[in-house]
Motif scaffolding. Sequence first.
Motif, PDB file in Angstrom:
ATOM      1  N   LYS A   7      50.382  40.689  46.820  1.00 55.55           N
ATOM      2  CA  LYS A   7      48.949  40.880  47.082  1.00 55.55           C
ATOM      3  C   LYS A   7      48.631  41.705  48.321  1.00 55.55           C
ATOM      4  O   LYS A   7      47.689  41.430  49.047  1.00 55.55           O
ATOM      5  N   GLN A   8      49.442  42.682  48.604  1.00 59.85           N
ATOM      6  CA  GLN A   8      49.127  43.554  49.728  1.00 59.85           C
ATOM      7  C   GLN A   8      48.705  44.911  49.188  1.00 59.85           C
ATOM      8  O   GLN A   8      48.929  45.230  48.026  1.00 59.85           O
ATOM      9  N   HIS A   9      48.122  45.704  50.045  1.00 57.04           N
ATOM     10  CA  HIS A   9      47.667  47.021  49.605  1.00 57.04           C
ATOM     11  C   HIS A   9      48.688  48.100  49.944  1.00 57.04           C
ATOM     12  O   HIS A   9      48.320  49.238  50.240  1.00 57.04           O
ATOM     13  N   ASN A  10      49.941  47.719  49.899  1.00 56.85           N
ATOM     14  CA  ASN A  10      50.972  48.726  50.143  1.00 56.85           C
ATOM     15  C   ASN A  10      50.922  49.804  49.069  1.00 56.85           C
ATOM     16  O   ASN A  10      50.708  49.510  47.894  1.00 56.85           O
ATOM     17  N   LEU A  11      51.170  51.015  49.493  1.00 53.02           N
ATOM     18  CA  LEU A  11      51.155  52.139  48.568  1.00 53.02           C
ATOM     19  C   LEU A  11      52.246  51.979  47.534  1.00 53.02           C
ATOM     20  O   LEU A  11      52.080  52.332  46.360  1.00 53.02           O
ATOM     21  N   SER A  12      53.365  51.407  47.951  1.00 51.25           N
ATOM     22  CA  SER A  12      54.508  51.338  47.055  1.00 51.25           C
ATOM     23  C   SER A  12      55.546  50.377  47.610  1.00 51.25           C
ATOM     24  O   SER A  12      55.475  49.939  48.766  1.00 51.25           O
ATOM     25  N   TYR A  56      50.964  52.622  53.801  1.00 51.46           N
ATOM     26  CA  TYR A  56      52.259  52.039  54.180  1.00 51.46           C
ATOM     27  C   TYR A  56      53.056  51.659  52.947  1.00 51.46           C
ATOM     28  O   TYR A  56      52.495  51.270  51.926  1.00 51.46           O
ATOM     29  N   ILE A  57      54.346  51.784  53.071  1.00 58.25           N
ATOM     30  CA  ILE A  57      55.263  51.511  51.967  1.00 58.25           C
ATOM     31  C   ILE A  57      56.257  50.456  52.409  1.00 58.25           C
ATOM     32  O   ILE A  57      56.799  50.538  53.510  1.00 58.25           O
TER      33      ILE A  57
END
Lengths: 353, 353
Positions: free
Chosen positions: A164-169, A155-156
């Motif tokens: 601190k999220q694991h968003n791609l971008s 997810y972007i």
Amino acid sequence: MIEKSEKTGITEIARLAKVSKATVDRVLYNRGRVSEDTREKILNICKDLNYQPNILAQRLASDKVYKFAVLIPKYSRDNPYWKYPLKGIENAEEEIENYGVTIKKYFYDLKDIHSFRKESLQILTSKPDGIVFAPEFKRESKEFSKKCAHNKIPYIYIDSTLPKQHNLSYFGQNTYQGGYLAGKLMSLHLKRYSEVIILNFANELENYPHFMDREKGMRDYFAHNNFHGKITTLNISPDQEIELKELIKGKIHHRTRGLFITSSAHKVARQIQKIGKGRLLIQGYDLTTPNLKYLENGIIDFLICQKPVTQGYLAINALFDHLVQKKEIQKENFMPIEIITKENYQYYLDSNN
Amino acid sequence: MIEKSEKTGITEIARLAKVSKATVDRVLYNRGRVSEDTREKILNICKDLNYQPNILAQRLASDKVYKFAVLIPKYSRDNPYWKYPLKGIENAEEEIENYGVTIKKYFYDLKDIHSFRKESLQILTSKPDGIVFAPEFKRESKEFSKKCAHNKIPYIYIDSTLPKQHNLSYFGQNTYQGGYLAGKLMSLHLKRYSEVIILNFANELENYPHFMDREKGMRDYFAHNNFHGKITTLNISPDQEIELKELIKGKIHHRTRGLFITSSAHKVARQIQKIGKGRLLIQGYDLTTPNLKYLENGIIDFLICQKPVTQGYLAINALFDHLVQKKEIQKENFMPIEIITKENYQYYLDSNN
DNA sequence: TTCAATTGCGGGAACGTTCCCGCAAAAAAA
DNA sequence: TTTTTTTGCGGGAACGTTCCCGCAATTGAA
């Protein structure tokens, strides 16, 4: 009109390695069932030839369709901003639909937290290959991010971001810097003991980090450049529009030379037009139709804008590059801070902003 | 991961029209040898199905290679500007090389009119399918344009343009508007009887229409906004760099509050740093490495910039759209006028500007 | 009237991949 | 040992086009 030259295709590799195309394919995409020996041999040949797969042929042959989902606020006459990212998303869609990508758009209501929740669940059940969304509601967006991660869906974030999220971008603004720059422009116009009003269109600022950051940016610019005047903050709830005129009037006096609205400036501009602008320098955000009118007639002096169309365009393209082209994606992507005036706004209108 | 759905390909059309794919192809691309009856029948079916050719398959099957030629000034340490359009051209190249497009780049020396002539002849003998070039030398560029037209090669201007030519398109600046905007920014800083110096780095201005237009833009802004101060123009030949310091020093006095350089500002900035900047507001052009230094340390206040990277990128893409995708191209494409300052320059650095 | 040229069309290989299916050889299980 | 499973690989259709070649029917020229 010359014949194609180089032929470093998968067939050529197969020929050199004395195996079949299928084997090369298995090696390249780790489909297994290949001995370590041939695997290495093929990989070496690929490296030697600097093999780049022909993406046209790939997408043509592959029967896989990529499904992207987009979740952004719906735009309205009152808040047309989100029209622009949507435009960019559609531009990108047009370019990549030939590659077997479909984009499904979901919209939520900025005033209705439940709509976000509802739409995000919808998205998850549709099992897309990737998601672009605007995390305007903090808590709910974190929850949604977690669910995406759990389902292994990249997810972007767009327009705003969460730490601190694991968003791609992330594709969006650097709101603090925008405010800082607004401070610089403002300062050109200020005298030694001038006053500036910063106007936030919100009651509870915690819910509007953009506004807070913009205000802080401007205040910091003044602090770093020892401005000796006075800075007043005015927080006005969007519902108070009727009393707006009086509220502003009460705050402006003869030393006031600047008015910085940390969001769309058109409502204020309308009132200022009635009151009379005087020497006031007025700055606001975003090149939207309602703002445009007051930029044209000189009430608004500067609009700050961060390429909303491009945000949408690039976010989709990043997802495409990641999923289809298997490229590396940069995590943080701040859009350039554009300064729009009466003199240059035409060049920002229909092109890719 | 769903199977592809719609199948409105050429085979489907052939089936409906009860002809072969080859016939459909002949109709679609006017290859002749089709009766008027079947022609119409097929065209109707295409319209009904809203047939859009699959460009991936097209490019894959076609053995045609498109050759583009680019002719721009070579960049140097002294004038790094042209590095940026080249970057954009290379970005575009990467994206479209899978479509069977190759781009050959030719460079000329801005100080050597013969190099332009020589390279342009080279291009013609290579018989490209399309040309992008910077018409810096007026007469020679017109001649070249004529030859292109004669050879039926479409050509696109970049960075500057010529009137009344049959160029397919133009991507570049609106220099007048840039100067006008510079005037606006300048005026924020001016007092009632301030003075402004406009500095052109050229002796014979006729050869530098960009500089003339920029100066005119600023002067017009002041005229339209009744500025009562004084505007002085200083034309300095690039070779006079040694005397630069004295030349400038002689012109600046206590009322001078603005300095507008109609091209790269770094040489002047270097001297100003020695003299002392005082209250001077300094504006120049283009976000290049030498300028950057003085923007960072505060000598230069504003750089005006018109997306040089994007210019190159879009010009190539326009050629691609025209030749390969057979799309309509807009003739005039002015890049947005960007205002770069110490506060926002980072966001313009490596992205697509 | 005969023969050549032209018109109108179909068949099918090719482009560079993906991916299913099949099959021999090797390894594991019986 | 025999049978089953796994491993390693090749053949080849398919994706949606382009474009060459071939051929019958029609038209034109002699």
